[in-house]
Motif scaffolding. Structure first.
Motif, PDB file in Angstrom:
ATOM      1  N   PHE A  92     -29.187 -36.250 -45.621  1.00 35.44           N
ATOM      2  CA  PHE A  92     -29.171 -35.035 -46.429  1.00 35.44           C
ATOM      3  C   PHE A  92     -28.146 -35.165 -47.555  1.00 35.44           C
ATOM      4  O   PHE A  92     -28.443 -34.864 -48.713  1.00 35.44           O
ATOM      5  CB  PHE A  92     -28.847 -33.816 -45.551  1.00 35.44           C
ATOM      6  N   ALA A  93     -26.953 -35.644 -47.216  1.00 33.72           N
ATOM      7  CA  ALA A  93     -25.901 -35.812 -48.226  1.00 33.72           C
ATOM      8  C   ALA A  93     -26.316 -36.850 -49.271  1.00 33.72           C
ATOM      9  O   ALA A  93     -26.156 -36.623 -50.477  1.00 33.72           O
ATOM     10  CB  ALA A  93     -24.589 -36.222 -47.556  1.00 33.72           C
ATOM     11  N   ARG A  94     -26.854 -37.968 -48.815  1.00 38.34           N
ATOM     12  CA  ARG A  94     -27.282 -39.021 -49.753  1.00 38.34           C
ATOM     13  C   ARG A  94     -28.373 -38.515 -50.680  1.00 38.34           C
ATOM     14  O   ARG A  94     -28.369 -38.792 -51.883  1.00 38.34           O
ATOM     15  CB  ARG A  94     -27.780 -40.250 -49.000  1.00 38.34           C
ATOM     16  N   GLU A  95     -29.317 -37.774 -50.133  1.00 36.62           N
ATOM     17  CA  GLU A  95     -30.415 -37.234 -50.936  1.00 36.62           C
ATOM     18  C   GLU A  95     -29.863 -36.378 -52.074  1.00 36.62           C
ATOM     19  O   GLU A  95     -30.291 -36.486 -53.222  1.00 36.62           O
ATOM     20  CB  GLU A  95     -31.333 -36.409 -50.028  1.00 36.62           C
TER      21      GLU A  95
ATOM     22  N   ASP B 294     -26.007 -36.863 -36.771  1.00 35.43           N
ATOM     23  CA  ASP B 294     -25.154 -37.519 -37.770  1.00 35.43           C
ATOM     24  C   ASP B 294     -26.011 -38.193 -38.828  1.00 35.43           C
ATOM     25  O   ASP B 294     -25.735 -38.091 -40.025  1.00 35.43           O
ATOM     26  CB  ASP B 294     -24.236 -38.556 -37.110  1.00 35.43           C
ATOM     27  N   ALA B 295     -27.053 -38.878 -38.399  1.00 32.62           N
ATOM     28  CA  ALA B 295     -27.942 -39.573 -39.338  1.00 32.62           C
ATOM     29  C   ALA B 295     -28.622 -38.574 -40.269  1.00 32.62           C
ATOM     30  O   ALA B 295     -28.710 -38.812 -41.481  1.00 32.62           O
ATOM     31  CB  ALA B 295     -28.981 -40.389 -38.574  1.00 32.62           C
ATOM     32  N   ARG B 296     -29.085 -37.456 -39.722  1.00 36.42           N
ATOM     33  CA  ARG B 296     -29.711 -36.427 -40.566  1.00 36.42           C
ATOM     34  C   ARG B 296     -28.731 -35.904 -41.609  1.00 36.42           C
ATOM     35  O   ARG B 296     -29.089 -35.727 -42.779  1.00 36.42           O
ATOM     36  CB  ARG B 296     -30.227 -35.272 -39.708  1.00 36.42           C
ATOM     37  N   HIS B 297     -27.483 -35.689 -41.214  1.00 33.56           N
ATOM     38  CA  HIS B 297     -26.464 -35.203 -42.157  1.00 33.56           C
ATOM     39  C   HIS B 297     -26.194 -36.231 -43.250  1.00 33.56           C
ATOM     40  O   HIS B 297     -26.052 -35.877 -44.424  1.00 33.56           O
ATOM     41  CB  HIS B 297     -25.163 -34.862 -41.432  1.00 33.56           C
TER      42      HIS B 297
END
Length: 118
Positions: A81-84, A75-78
């Motif tokens: 990724f979205a924020r980036e 979840d944190a990786r997703h």
């Protein structure tokens, strides 16, 4: 009020309660409690909870009810990724839409920050 409207009110209200930290990961969301808090009957609350489970916002355990799942490393990786991607698009859009006045203001902030650092 129409049945669908009550379900929508329950749905939006439950999401708002969660986002405002009235409930935390691991907390069970009980129909009876939510019905009282939202001043709604259990039926629209039950349907809203079912929709939140179907969307993956909540999890459900048999005979226990719905609960807020804890975030996983995936979840944190997703999220990152979205924020980036969103932040990159936002910066690009801001740069394209910036006026001379906006740029001057940003330069003044940089100069102010540099004078504080010295």
């Amino acid at each position: 009020m129409a049945k669908k409207n009550l379900e929508e009110i329950a749905y939006v209200s439950i999401v708002k309660l969660i986002l405002e930290n009235h409930f935390k990961p691991g907390d069970f969301l009980l129909e009876t409690t939510l019905s009282k808090v939202l001043s709604l009957s259990r039926t629209p609350v039950r349907h809203a909870l079912g929709q939140l489970v179907a969307e993956g916002f909540l999890d459900k355990k048999k005979k226990k009810g719905c609960f807020i799942p804890a975030a996983s490393p995936d979840d944190a990786r997703h999220v990152f990724f979205a924020r980036e991607n969103i932040e990159g698009l936002t910066a690009t859009s801001a740069a394209r839409c910036a006026t001379d006045k906006d740029v001057d203001f940003l330069w003044s902030l940089i100069k102010e920050e540099q004078s504080i650092d010295r």
